[in-house]
Design a protein around this motif. Structure first.
Motif, PDB file in Angstrom:
ATOM      1  N   GLY A 248       0.794  -1.226   0.000  1.00 20.69           N
ATOM      2  CA  GLY A 248       0.000   0.000   0.000  1.00 20.69           C
ATOM      3  C   GLY A 248       0.822   1.269   0.000  1.00 20.69           C
ATOM      4  O   GLY A 248       2.054   1.266  -0.027  1.00 20.69           O
ATOM      5  N   ASP A 249       0.108   2.397   0.057  1.00 21.02           N
ATOM      6  CA  ASP A 249       0.771   3.683  -0.124  1.00 21.02           C
ATOM      7  C   ASP A 249       1.474   4.194   1.114  1.00 21.02           C
ATOM      8  O   ASP A 249       2.064   5.273   1.093  1.00 21.02           O
ATOM      9  CB  ASP A 249      -0.221   4.727  -0.643  1.00 21.02           C
ATOM     10  CG  ASP A 249      -1.360   4.988   0.323  1.00 21.02           C
ATOM     11  OD1 ASP A 249      -1.346   4.432   1.435  1.00 21.02           O
ATOM     12  OD2 ASP A 249      -2.270   5.746  -0.030  1.00 21.02           O
ATOM     13  N   GLU A 250       1.437   3.466   2.208  1.00 27.52           N
ATOM     14  CA  GLU A 250       2.293   3.826   3.330  1.00 27.52           C
ATOM     15  C   GLU A 250       3.755   3.509   3.005  1.00 27.52           C
ATOM     16  O   GLU A 250       4.665   4.101   3.571  1.00 27.52           O
ATOM     17  CB  GLU A 250       1.870   3.081   4.594  1.00 27.52           C
ATOM     18  CG  GLU A 250       0.569   3.572   5.183  1.00 27.52           C
ATOM     19  CD  GLU A 250       0.203   2.853   6.462  1.00 27.52           C
ATOM     20  OE1 GLU A 250      -0.189   3.544   7.411  1.00 27.52           O
ATOM     21  OE2 GLU A 250       0.309   1.627   6.509  1.00 27.52           O
ATOM     22  N   VAL A 251       3.953   2.576   2.074  1.00 27.94           N
ATOM     23  CA  VAL A 251       5.292   2.170   1.660  1.00 27.94           C
ATOM     24  C   VAL A 251       5.573   2.562   0.216  1.00 27.94           C
ATOM     25  O   VAL A 251       6.616   3.128  -0.112  1.00 27.94           O
ATOM     26  CB  VAL A 251       5.480   0.650   1.833  1.00 27.94           C
ATOM     27  CG1 VAL A 251       6.799   0.189   1.229  1.00 27.94           C
ATOM     28  CG2 VAL A 251       5.392   0.258   3.301  1.00 27.94           C
ATOM     29  N   ASN A 252       4.641   2.260  -0.677  1.00 23.79           N
ATOM     30  CA  ASN A 252       4.869   2.387  -2.114  1.00 23.79           C
ATOM     31  C   ASN A 252       4.408   3.736  -2.670  1.00 23.79           C
ATOM     32  O   ASN A 252       3.397   4.287  -2.229  1.00 23.79           O
ATOM     33  CB  ASN A 252       4.176   1.248  -2.849  1.00 23.79           C
ATOM     34  CG  ASN A 252       4.726  -0.099  -2.437  1.00 23.79           C
ATOM     35  OD1 ASN A 252       5.934  -0.304  -2.446  1.00 23.79           O
ATOM     36  ND2 ASN A 252       3.848  -1.029  -2.058  1.00 23.79           N
ATOM     37  N   THR A 253       5.144   4.222  -3.667  1.00 22.66           N
ATOM     38  CA  THR A 253       4.859   5.512  -4.288  1.00 22.66           C
ATOM     39  C   THR A 253       5.003   5.372  -5.792  1.00 22.66           C
ATOM     40  O   THR A 253       5.168   4.275  -6.322  1.00 22.66           O
ATOM     41  CB  THR A 253       5.849   6.583  -3.789  1.00 22.66           C
ATOM     42  OG1 THR A 253       7.167   6.267  -4.262  1.00 22.66           O
ATOM     43  CG2 THR A 253       5.868   6.656  -2.272  1.00 22.66           C
ATOM     44  N   GLU A 254       5.011   6.498  -6.483  1.00 25.95           N
ATOM     45  CA  GLU A 254       5.243   6.499  -7.927  1.00 25.95           C
ATOM     46  C   GLU A 254       6.685   6.156  -8.273  1.00 25.95           C
ATOM     47  O   GLU A 254       7.005   5.875  -9.422  1.00 25.95           O
ATOM     48  CB  GLU A 254       4.897   7.872  -8.497  1.00 25.95           C
ATOM     49  CG  GLU A 254       5.781   8.984  -7.962  1.00 25.95           C
ATOM     50  CD  GLU A 254       5.479  10.323  -8.597  1.00 25.95           C
ATOM     51  OE1 GLU A 254       6.030  11.339  -8.146  1.00 25.95           O
ATOM     52  OE2 GLU A 254       4.693  10.350  -9.560  1.00 25.95           O
ATOM     53  N   HIS A 255       7.570   6.171  -7.275  1.00 22.02           N
ATOM     54  CA  HIS A 255       8.967   5.833  -7.485  1.00 22.02           C
ATOM     55  C   HIS A 255       9.175   4.318  -7.347  1.00 22.02           C
ATOM     56  O   HIS A 255       8.278   3.595  -6.922  1.00 22.02           O
ATOM     57  CB  HIS A 255       9.848   6.559  -6.471  1.00 22.02           C
ATOM     58  CG  HIS A 255       9.669   8.041  -6.451  1.00 22.02           C
ATOM     59  ND1 HIS A 255      10.107   8.862  -7.464  1.00 22.02           N
ATOM     60  CD2 HIS A 255       9.072   8.854  -5.533  1.00 22.02           C
ATOM     61  CE1 HIS A 255       9.815  10.114  -7.184  1.00 22.02           C
ATOM     62  NE2 HIS A 255       9.180  10.146  -6.021  1.00 22.02           N
ATOM     63  N   ASN A 256      10.367   3.853  -7.670  1.00 26.03           N
ATOM     64  CA  ASN A 256      10.726   2.461  -7.417  1.00 26.03           C
ATOM     65  C   ASN A 256      10.982   2.256  -5.932  1.00 26.03           C
ATOM     66  O   ASN A 256      11.734   3.018  -5.315  1.00 26.03           O
ATOM     67  CB  ASN A 256      11.990   2.080  -8.194  1.00 26.03           C
ATOM     68  CG  ASN A 256      11.725   1.835  -9.665  1.00 26.03           C
ATOM     69  OD1 ASN A 256      10.824   1.073 -10.015  1.00 26.03           O
ATOM     70  ND2 ASN A 256      12.498   2.461 -10.533  1.00 26.03           N
ATOM     71  N   GLU A 257      10.363   1.237  -5.361  1.00 24.32           N
ATOM     72  CA  GLU A 257      10.680   0.784  -4.004  1.00 24.32           C
ATOM     73  C   GLU A 257      11.199  -0.652  -4.100  1.00 24.32           C
ATOM     74  O   GLU A 257      10.529  -1.510  -4.676  1.00 24.32           O
ATOM     75  CB  GLU A 257       9.472   0.841  -3.076  1.00 24.32           C
ATOM     76  CG  GLU A 257       9.191   2.203  -2.479  1.00 24.32           C
ATOM     77  CD  GLU A 257       8.445   3.139  -3.398  1.00 24.32           C
ATOM     78  OE1 GLU A 257       8.577   4.374  -3.265  1.00 24.32           O
ATOM     79  OE2 GLU A 257       7.708   2.625  -4.266  1.00 24.32           O
ATOM     80  N   THR A 258      12.379  -0.911  -3.564  1.00 21.50           N
ATOM     81  CA  THR A 258      13.024  -2.212  -3.722  1.00 21.50           C
ATOM     82  C   THR A 258      13.738  -2.625  -2.444  1.00 21.50           C
ATOM     83  O   THR A 258      13.797  -1.884  -1.466  1.00 21.50           O
ATOM     84  CB  THR A 258      14.067  -2.181  -4.866  1.00 21.50           C
ATOM     85  OG1 THR A 258      15.170  -1.351  -4.464  1.00 21.50           O
ATOM     86  CG2 THR A 258      13.482  -1.632  -6.152  1.00 21.50           C
ATOM     87  N   CYS A 259      14.319  -3.830  -2.490  1.00 16.50           N
ATOM     88  CA  CYS A 259      15.224  -4.348  -1.459  1.00 16.50           C
ATOM     89  C   CYS A 259      14.644  -4.270  -0.045  1.00 16.50           C
ATOM     90  O   CYS A 259      15.218  -3.640   0.856  1.00 16.50           O
ATOM     91  CB  CYS A 259      16.559  -3.622  -1.508  1.00 16.50           C
ATOM     92  SG  CYS A 259      17.439  -3.813  -3.070  1.00 16.50           S
ATOM     93  N   PRO A 260      13.487  -4.907   0.216  1.00  9.64           N
ATOM     94  CA  PRO A 260      12.904  -4.863   1.553  1.00  9.64           C
ATOM     95  C   PRO A 260      13.687  -5.729   2.548  1.00  9.64           C
ATOM     96  O   PRO A 260      14.157  -6.820   2.213  1.00  9.64           O
ATOM     97  CB  PRO A 260      11.497  -5.422   1.331  1.00  9.64           C
ATOM     98  CG  PRO A 260      11.670  -6.367   0.175  1.00  9.64           C
ATOM     99  CD  PRO A 260      12.690  -5.715  -0.723  1.00  9.64           C
ATOM    100  N   THR A 261      13.835  -5.246   3.761  1.00  6.48           N
ATOM    101  CA  THR A 261      14.450  -6.010   4.848  1.00  6.48           C
ATOM    102  C   THR A 261      13.744  -5.656   6.151  1.00  6.48           C
ATOM    103  O   THR A 261      12.966  -4.698   6.207  1.00  6.48           O
ATOM    104  CB  THR A 261      15.952  -5.712   4.990  1.00  6.48           C
ATOM    105  OG1 THR A 261      16.135  -4.340   5.384  1.00  6.48           O
ATOM    106  CG2 THR A 261      16.694  -5.967   3.681  1.00  6.48           C
ATOM    107  N   LEU A 262      14.032  -6.395   7.201  1.00  7.07           N
ATOM    108  CA  LEU A 262      13.487  -6.124   8.527  1.00  7.07           C
ATOM    109  C   LEU A 262      14.616  -5.881   9.514  1.00  7.07           C
ATOM    110  O   LEU A 262      15.710  -6.446   9.369  1.00  7.07           O
ATOM    111  CB  LEU A 262      12.653  -7.310   9.032  1.00  7.07           C
ATOM    112  CG  LEU A 262      11.264  -7.542   8.460  1.00  7.07           C
ATOM    113  CD1 LEU A 262      10.685  -8.807   9.077  1.00  7.07           C
ATOM    114  CD2 LEU A 262      10.352  -6.367   8.720  1.00  7.07           C
ATOM    115  N   SER A 263      14.353  -5.071  10.536  1.00  7.09           N
ATOM    116  CA  SER A 263      15.301  -4.975  11.647  1.00  7.09           C
ATOM    117  C   SER A 263      15.355  -6.329  12.344  1.00  7.09           C
ATOM    118  O   SER A 263      14.425  -7.132  12.249  1.00  7.09           O
ATOM    119  CB  SER A 263      14.860  -3.878  12.622  1.00  7.09           C
ATOM    120  OG  SER A 263      13.548  -4.128  13.113  1.00  7.09           O
ATOM    121  N   SER A 264      16.428  -6.598  13.039  1.00  7.80           N
ATOM    122  CA  SER A 264      16.603  -7.921  13.646  1.00  7.80           C
ATOM    123  C   SER A 264      15.546  -8.238  14.697  1.00  7.80           C
ATOM    124  O   SER A 264      15.264  -9.408  14.967  1.00  7.80           O
ATOM    125  CB  SER A 264      18.001  -8.031  14.261  1.00  7.80           C
ATOM    126  OG  SER A 264      18.276  -6.944  15.126  1.00  7.80           O
TER     127      SER A 264
END
Length: 593
Positions: A248-264
Motif C-alpha cells: 500500500g501507499d504507506e510504503v509504495n509511491t510512484e517511485h521504485n521501491e526495492t530491497c525490503p528487509t526487517l530490523s533484527s
C-alpha cells in the motif's frame, strides 16, 4: 564503472547520477541506542539516518542489522566507484561512522547485499567482478570482525544469484537472476545441501522472515503504484505461499521501491526508494505493522475491525503525534485530510479526495450509532469541484467550508475559493449557501469559529494579506477586521484553528523564514494577550513539524486532542495525525501561563 543495481523481475536497472558536493561526515555525532541512534518512525515511511547513511547523490540499499542490533551493514555505490558494503558498529557505547569493508578480502572487485544470518554466525553476501557474474558467498563472523570468506557451492553457484537472507529453519532464500525467481537452499553448518524454487507467484529481492511466516518481495504488477513496489506473501497452512499483497501507499509511491528487509527485532521495515533526481535510491524505514495490516486483505480472520467507542475506537495518543485511524480513512483510491468532530463526539467529518486524478474533493462523514461507527458517506451538498477546509460551530449546527463551486451569479472561480456554509435542522443539512461578511462574499479559505460565532480566516484585505475575523451580531457577520500578519509582504498564512475562547490560534504558514519544511506549510501557534493583541507566532518545532508539510489544525471539542494533516510529497498523500492537546500549553510564553 557504473553502478549496477537490480530491481524487479530480476532485470538489471543500470543507473548513474550526478553526485552532489555534499561531504560524507567522518566523525560520528555520538549516536547511541538501537537503529544507529535514530528516532524510530511510525506509520509514515521516513528517510533513515539522513546525512549519515542516506547521502544525497549516492545509492544506498539492502540494510541488515546483527541479531543483537549492535552492528549494521548496507550496500552503497557512487558513479565511477565500485559498489561496496559499509559497516557500522557500537563501540564504547556509541555507533561508529559507516566505513566500506571487503568481506571477500579483495577476492572480488565489488560487493553488495550483505546480510547477517538469523543467529549472527555468518554474513551472506553477493560479490562480483563484472556485470551479472555475481554469486553468493559467506563469511564467518567473529567478535572483532570476520574470516574465511568462501563461495557457496552446489546448485546455488550454477547460475548468477544475489540477495541472500536466511531463516531459523536453516533455509537460505535468494534471487536467481537467470530464472527470474526466488529460490531457497537448505543449509547445514553453512553448507548448501539442496536448492529449489521457493514457490512464489512473483517477486524479486526476497527477504524471508526468521520464522518463515512471510516473505517480503519487490515487483512490478498491475495493482502497483507506478513502478517497483514492495509486496508480502504469507505462509499458507499447506506450506505454500499466498499471492503477494501490495503493502500500500504507506510504503509504495510512484517511485521504485526495492530491497525490503526487517530490523533484527522485527519491529521496522526497511527498503530503498529511488526518489532522488537521476533515479538514485535512499534507505527508508517504517513501523512493520504495515505487514500485518496487509494480511487482512487475504485472511477472513483479519478483516477491518468494527470501530467502536470514542474517536473511531482508536487508542488515544500521548505527546508524540500518531496517524489517526490508519488504513481506515485512507485507501488506495481515496485520501483523507482536514477533520473535525461534532461537539457531542458522535459525528466525524473529514475531506475525501480521489488519489488518481486529484480533480475533486468533498466532505464525508461517519456517525456513531449504538457505540459503533458507520462507514464513511459523502454529504449531499458537495459540489463537483473542490469542497474542503471546514470548521463547525460550537453547537454543531453550522458547518463552514471553502469551495470552488459556481457562484449564485453563475460565475465560476478560477484561482481562488469562497466561504460557504450549511445549517443543520431535524431534517439534516441544508443546501450550501454563500457566506457573506459585511454583505460581501469572502474570497478566502481555511475558516475557524470561536464559541461566540466569530469567524477567523486568511484573507487579502485592501492592502494586507493576513488573519482576519468577522463577528456575528444578531445573526449577521460583520465586515472583516484585520487581526495580524505572520510575515509582512508574504501571502504565508493558510489553514488555522482558533481556540473556542480565542485564547490561542494555530496557523499553517508557507514560506515562513522559520519553517522546517521548505515549500510546504509548518504549524505555528500564537496566544492572545490581555490587551487583545497576539504574541509573535511560535514554530511548533520538530515534535509537530517535519520536512513534509503540516496543515489543517483542529482541536477536538473536548479539548483533549490536537489533530492536523501531514502531507508526504514523496508518496503524494496525506495522513491525519493526532496528539495529546497538552502540548499546546508547552509553547505558551511564561508571562501568559
Amino acid at each position: 564503472m557504473k553502478i549496477k543495481l537490480f530491481i524487479l523481475c530480476l532485470l538489471v536497472l543500470s543507473v548513474t547520477g550526478t553526485l552532489s558536493q555534499q561531504k560524507v561526515k567522518t566523525q560520528s555525532p555520538h549516536l547511541t541506542g538501537k537503529y544507529f541512534g535514530q528516532k524510530v518512525p511510525g506509520r509514515e515511511a521516513e528517510l533513515f539516518a539522513p546525512g549519515l547513511i542516506s547521502l544525497e547523490g549516492r545509492h544506498e540499499f539492502a540494510i541488515s542489522f546483527s541479531p543483537a542490533g549492535d552492528k549494521l551493514l548496507f550496500s552503497a555505490g557512487e558513479t565511477e566507484k565500485p559498489v561496496c558494503v559499509y559497516c557500522a558498529k557500537i563501540m564504547d557505547g556509541s555507533w561508529t561512522m559507516p566505513k566500506p569493508v571487503s568481506l571477500s578480502n579483495g577476492a572480488k572487485k565489488e560487493e553488495m547485499e550483505a546480510f547477517f544470518s538469523w543467529d549472527g554466525r555468518y554474513i551472506f553476501f553477493a560479490p562480483y567482478d563484472e556485470g551479472l557474474d555475481v554469486r553468493i558467498w559467506k563469511v564467518d563472523v567473529l567478535e572483532d570482525g570476520w574470516h574465511n570468506p568462501q563461495l557457496l557451492k552446489g546448485h546455488i553457484s550454477d547460475e548468477a544469484a544475489f540477495f541472500p537472507t536466511s531463516s531459523k529453519k536453516g533455509m537460505l532464500y535468494y534471487s536467481n537472476i537467470k530464472q527470474r525467481k526466488i529460490y531457497k537452499a537448505l543449509l547445514e553448518k553453512g553448507v548448501v545441501k539442496e536448492s529449489i524454487e521457493a514457490g512464489l507467484e512473483f517477486g524479486g529481492h526476497g527477504f524471508i522472515a526468521p520464522d518463515e511466516s512471510f516473505i517480503l518481495v519487490d515487483s512490478i504488477q498491475d495493482d502497483g503504484y507506478g513502478k517497483q513496489d514492495i509486496y508480502v506473501a504469507f505462509r499458507n497452512e499447506d506450506g505454500g505461499w499466498s499471492k503477494p499483497v501490495n503493502l500500500g501507499d504507506e510504503v509504495n509511491t510512484e517511485h521504485n521501491e526495492t530491497c525490503p528487509t526487517l530490523s533484527s527485532d522485527g519491529k521496522y521495515l526497511f527498503f530503498s526508494r529511488y526518489n532522488e533526481p537521476g533515479e538514485i535510491s535512499n534507505i527508508y524505514w517504517i513501523d512493520s505493522r504495515v505487514i500485518e495490516e496487509a494480511r487482512r486483505t487475504i485472511d477472513p480472520q483479519w478483516e477491518k475491525p468494527i470501530l467502536k467507542g470514542p474517536y473511531l475506537g482508536q487508542k488515544p495518543p500521548g505527546k508524540t503525534p500518531e496517524i489517526f485511524a490508519p488504513n481506515i480513512l485512507n485507501t488506495k483510491k481515496m485520501g483523507a485530510f482536514c477533520s473535525v468532530f461534532a461537539p457531542d463526539g458522535n459525528k466525524f467529518y473529514f475531506v475525501y479526495y480521489e488519489r488518481e486524478n486529484d480533480a475533486s474533493s468533498g466532505i464525508a462523514w461517519m456517525k456513531r450509532i449504538n457505540d459503533v461507527w458507520t462507514k464513511p458517506e459523502m454529504l449531499h451538498f458537495n459540489s463537483t469541484t473542490f469542497d474542503n477546509d471546514m470548521c463547525m460551530s460550537s453547537d454543531g449546527n453550522k458547518l463552514i467550508f471553502r469551495s470552488w463551486r459556481t457562484l449564485p451569479d453563475g460565475k465560476t472561480p478560477k484561482d481562488h475559493s469562497y466561504l460557504w456554509f450549511v445549517e443543520r435542522s431535524d431534517e439534516g443539512w441544508s443546501q450550501a449557501k454563500l457566506l457573506k461578511c459585511g454583505g460581501v462574499p469572502v474570497r478566502t479559505g481555511c475558516p475557524s469559529i470561536a464559541t461566540d460565532g466569530t469567524i477567523y480566516f486568511a484573507f487579502r484585505g485592501v492592502d494586507v494579506f493576513g488573519i482576519y475575523r468577522s463577528k456575528l451580531v444578531n445573526g449577521t457577520y460583520g465586515a472583516p477586521e484585520y487581526v495580524f500578519t505572520a510575515v509582512d509582504t508574504i501571502d504565508t498564512e493558510g489553514d488555522m484553528f482558533v481556540a473556542p475562547d480565542e485564547s490561542y490560534m494555530i496557523i499553517s504558514c508557507w514560506d515562513h523564514p522559520d519553517n522546517i519544511c521548505s515549500g510546504q506549510g509548518d504549524l505555528y501557534i500564537t496566544y492572545q494577550k490581555d490587551n487583545g493583541t497576539w504574541t509573535e507566532e511560535i514554530n511548533m518545532g520538530e515534535l509537530i513539524n517535519t520536512r513534509y508539510g503540516e496543515n489543517c489544525p483542529q482541536v477536538s471539542p473536548d479539548g483533549k486532542y490536537f489533530f492536523f494533516n501531514r502531507y508526504n510529497p514523496d508518496a503524494k498523500k496525506g495522513n491525519i495525525y493526532w496528539v495529546d492537546a497538552k502540548v499546546i500549553e508547552d509553547y505558551k510564553p511564561k508571562g501568559l501561563k
